[in-house]
Enzyme design. Structure first.
Site, PDB file in Angstrom:
ATOM      1  N   GLY A  73       0.833  -1.200   0.000  1.00 53.47           N
ATOM      2  CA  GLY A  73       0.000   0.000   0.000  1.00 53.47           C
ATOM      3  C   GLY A  73       0.863   1.243   0.000  1.00 53.47           C
ATOM      4  O   GLY A  73       2.079   1.174   0.184  1.00 53.47           O
ATOM      5  N   GLU A  74       0.210   2.381  -0.213  1.00 51.11           N
ATOM      6  CA  GLU A  74       0.907   3.660  -0.231  1.00 51.11           C
ATOM      7  C   GLU A  74       0.089   4.694   0.515  1.00 51.11           C
ATOM      8  O   GLU A  74      -1.131   4.630   0.557  1.00 51.11           O
ATOM      9  CB  GLU A  74       1.147   4.120  -1.671  1.00 51.11           C
ATOM     10  CG  GLU A  74       2.038   3.193  -2.482  1.00 51.11           C
ATOM     11  CD  GLU A  74       2.284   3.703  -3.882  1.00 51.11           C
ATOM     12  OE1 GLU A  74       2.015   4.897  -4.111  1.00 51.11           O
ATOM     13  OE2 GLU A  74       2.740   2.911  -4.729  1.00 51.11           O
ATOM     14  N   GLY A  75       0.790   5.664   1.109  1.00 47.46           N
ATOM     15  CA  GLY A  75       0.117   6.737   1.823  1.00 47.46           C
ATOM     16  C   GLY A  75       0.994   7.962   1.860  1.00 47.46           C
ATOM     17  O   GLY A  75       2.007   8.057   1.165  1.00 47.46           O
ATOM     18  N   PHE A  77       2.932   8.910   4.197  1.00 47.71           N
ATOM     19  CA  PHE A  77       4.239   8.598   4.770  1.00 47.71           C
ATOM     20  C   PHE A  77       5.168   8.045   3.700  1.00 47.71           C
ATOM     21  O   PHE A  77       6.345   8.375   3.643  1.00 47.71           O
ATOM     22  CB  PHE A  77       4.053   7.568   5.893  1.00 47.71           C
ATOM     23  CG  PHE A  77       5.308   7.216   6.646  1.00 47.71           C
ATOM     24  CD1 PHE A  77       5.563   7.794   7.877  1.00 47.71           C
ATOM     25  CD2 PHE A  77       6.219   6.314   6.137  1.00 47.71           C
ATOM     26  CE1 PHE A  77       6.718   7.471   8.580  1.00 47.71           C
ATOM     27  CE2 PHE A  77       7.370   5.985   6.827  1.00 47.71           C
ATOM     28  CZ  PHE A  77       7.619   6.572   8.053  1.00 47.71           C
ATOM     29  N   SER A  79       5.603   4.245   1.045  1.00 44.69           N
ATOM     30  CA  SER A  79       5.081   2.947   0.631  1.00 44.69           C
ATOM     31  C   SER A  79       5.319   1.891   1.703  1.00 44.69           C
ATOM     32  O   SER A  79       6.260   1.984   2.495  1.00 44.69           O
ATOM     33  CB  SER A  79       5.749   2.510  -0.683  1.00 44.69           C
ATOM     34  OG  SER A  79       5.459   3.414  -1.718  1.00 44.69           O
ATOM     35  N   LYS A 104       7.296  -0.173   6.351  1.00 46.06           N
ATOM     36  CA  LYS A 104       6.873   1.148   5.890  1.00 46.06           C
ATOM     37  C   LYS A 104       8.112   2.028   5.736  1.00 46.06           C
ATOM     38  O   LYS A 104       8.885   2.222   6.669  1.00 46.06           O
ATOM     39  CB  LYS A 104       5.904   1.779   6.888  1.00 46.06           C
ATOM     40  CG  LYS A 104       5.310   3.111   6.416  1.00 46.06           C
ATOM     41  CD  LYS A 104       4.487   3.773   7.500  1.00 46.06           C
ATOM     42  CE  LYS A 104       3.211   3.035   7.777  1.00 46.06           C
ATOM     43  NZ  LYS A 104       2.335   3.793   8.725  1.00 46.06           N
ATOM     44  N   ASP A 201      -6.923  10.007  13.711  1.00 48.12           N
ATOM     45  CA  ASP A 201      -6.952   9.680  12.281  1.00 48.12           C
ATOM     46  C   ASP A 201      -7.657   8.350  12.045  1.00 48.12           C
ATOM     47  O   ASP A 201      -7.185   7.514  11.281  1.00 48.12           O
ATOM     48  CB  ASP A 201      -5.530   9.653  11.718  1.00 48.12           C
ATOM     49  CG  ASP A 201      -5.505   9.847  10.199  1.00 48.12           C
ATOM     50  OD1 ASP A 201      -6.508  10.349   9.647  1.00 48.12           O
ATOM     51  OD2 ASP A 201      -4.492   9.508   9.572  1.00 48.12           O
TER      52      ASP A 201
END
Length: 387
Positions: A73-75, A77, A79, A104, A201
């Site tokens: 996943g990616e965000g 912050f 990958s 992460k 969050d």
């Protein structure tokens, strides 16, 4: 995770193939930049005795040099990569052997930095609960910042609710209620006297599922300690994700445990409807989930119309009504009318035990959106943390 800029919030923009991605924008819509990454040292990390310090080379090898096909996943912050380590030595292992981990990696060109990375370590290094993701360790080497977690094979709740790929089957009613209960227990623990933490969050993408669909909260980069010295709230920069953040927090920057309760109500509504809280791909009038659902939630005759069509026939009308009423209470405009997370957990437990739940008539009398006249309702005070 968020940047250190004041009066900014993480905003979702147009959905991509894997759902909505996020970036930091100011309220006038201009993209912001984060402060440059400054040199830091291990001395900033609280000594918990439970975290492993990994070498960058080991994490590079165990993720097969951070290959694109290892991305989970990616965000904001960066990958997250799938990797394998030896369960005894914690050294890199051959793919498919040893212990599976999630790594992460901080994106050096991204909008988030060392502060959120450090916050994640110092909270998850101290907090341990079955409904919080386990942080195994970290890497702080030269400019590299990485975090190592237990691997959650079912991915995020967001994927199961909103992705239409064949390998993401829609969760049935019982699993949705199980996930909601597990996530509620995680939040209740954070609000407890033992932790005294405001998560800040809470959203579907931060709820991860293990092989048995047990929910665990992840991503603590925006977490804050609760109010000190008898204060009712924490005054802080406005950070979070559009749609999930409580209205009073957005308006004033005053953060309380009830801000998390609002976010939980939003996610519960997403669980019930199978719709994103904000979705610009839907017709006008349906893009904001709360505004669209509000008229239906106020009527027990109409509430079933908003339940995800993919799970029709899997629930009783009374069960769906009680779940919807709980969501309504959580997203009440006035924080004092929202339940505590302990009360939410109890309601969800009762929802799974039909012999204990209140009657539909009793539940219906408590429907409100913050304008209720139930002014005598007792407000639970937030536990004051120690210094």
């Amino acid at each position: 995770m968020g940047s250190c800029c004041s009066a900014r919030i993480r905003a979702h923009h147009s959905p991509q193939r894997d759902g909505q991605s996020s970036r930091h924008v100011s309220f006038d819509g201009r993209e912001t930049s984060s402060a440059p990454l400054t040199p830091r040292n291990v001395g900033e990390i609280l000594d918990t005795g439970s975290l492993k310090s990994f070498g960058y080379n080991d994490l590079r090898i165990c993720t097969r040099n951070f290959r694109p096909d290892s991305v989970l996943g990616e965000g904001g912050f960066g990958s997250v990569f799938k990797g394998w380590i030896d369960e005894h030595t914690f050294k890199a292992a051959k793919a498919g052997t040893g212990t599976v981990i999630a790594v992460k990696r901080l994106n050096q060109e991204g909008l988030q930095g060392h502060k959120e990375w450090l916050t994640e370590i110092n909270y998850l290094g101290q907090l341990h609960h079955p409904n919080l993701v386990k942080l195994i360790g970290y890497c702080l080497e030269d400019e590299h910042r990485l975090l190592v977690y237990e691997f959650m094979p079912r991915g995020s709740l967001e994927n199961h609710l909103f992705r239409r790929a064949s390998y993401f089957q829609p969760l049935d009613w019982n699993l949705r209620m199980k996930v909601a209960l597990g996530a509620a227990k995680g939040l209740a623990f954070l609000h407890s006297p033992e932790a005294k933490v405001i998560y800040r969050d809470f959203k579907a993408s931060n709820i991860l599922l293990d092989s048995n669909y047990n929910a665990k909260l992840s991503d603590f980069g925006l977490a804050k300690d609760g109010p000190l010295d008898g204060r009712s709230h924490v005054s802080t920069r406005i950070m979070g994700t559009y749609g999930y953040a409580a209205p009073e927090y957005m308006a004033t920057g005053h953060l309380t445990a009830k801000s998390d309760v609002y976010s939980f109500g939003v996610v519960l509504l997403e669980i019930l409807t199978g719709r994103r809280v904000l979705d610009t791909n839907r017709p006008q009038g349906e893009q904001n989930l709360i505004e669209w659902a509000r008229p239906y939630l106020a009527s027990k005759r109409r509430v079933l119309r908003i339940i995800d069509a993919r799970i029709q026939g899997q629930y009783t009308p009374s069960g769906a009504l009680r779940a919807a009423i709980l969501a309504v209470k959580c997203i009440a405009i006035e924080p004092k009318y929202r339940p505590t997370m302990v009360e939410v957990v109890k309601a969800l437990e009762q929802l799974q035990d039909t012999g204990v739940v209140q009657t539909e008539e009793e539940a219906q009398r408590h429907i409100h959106f913050g304008n209720a006249q139930n002014s005598t309702r007792k407000t639970s005070s937030y536990p004051r943390p120690s210094a």
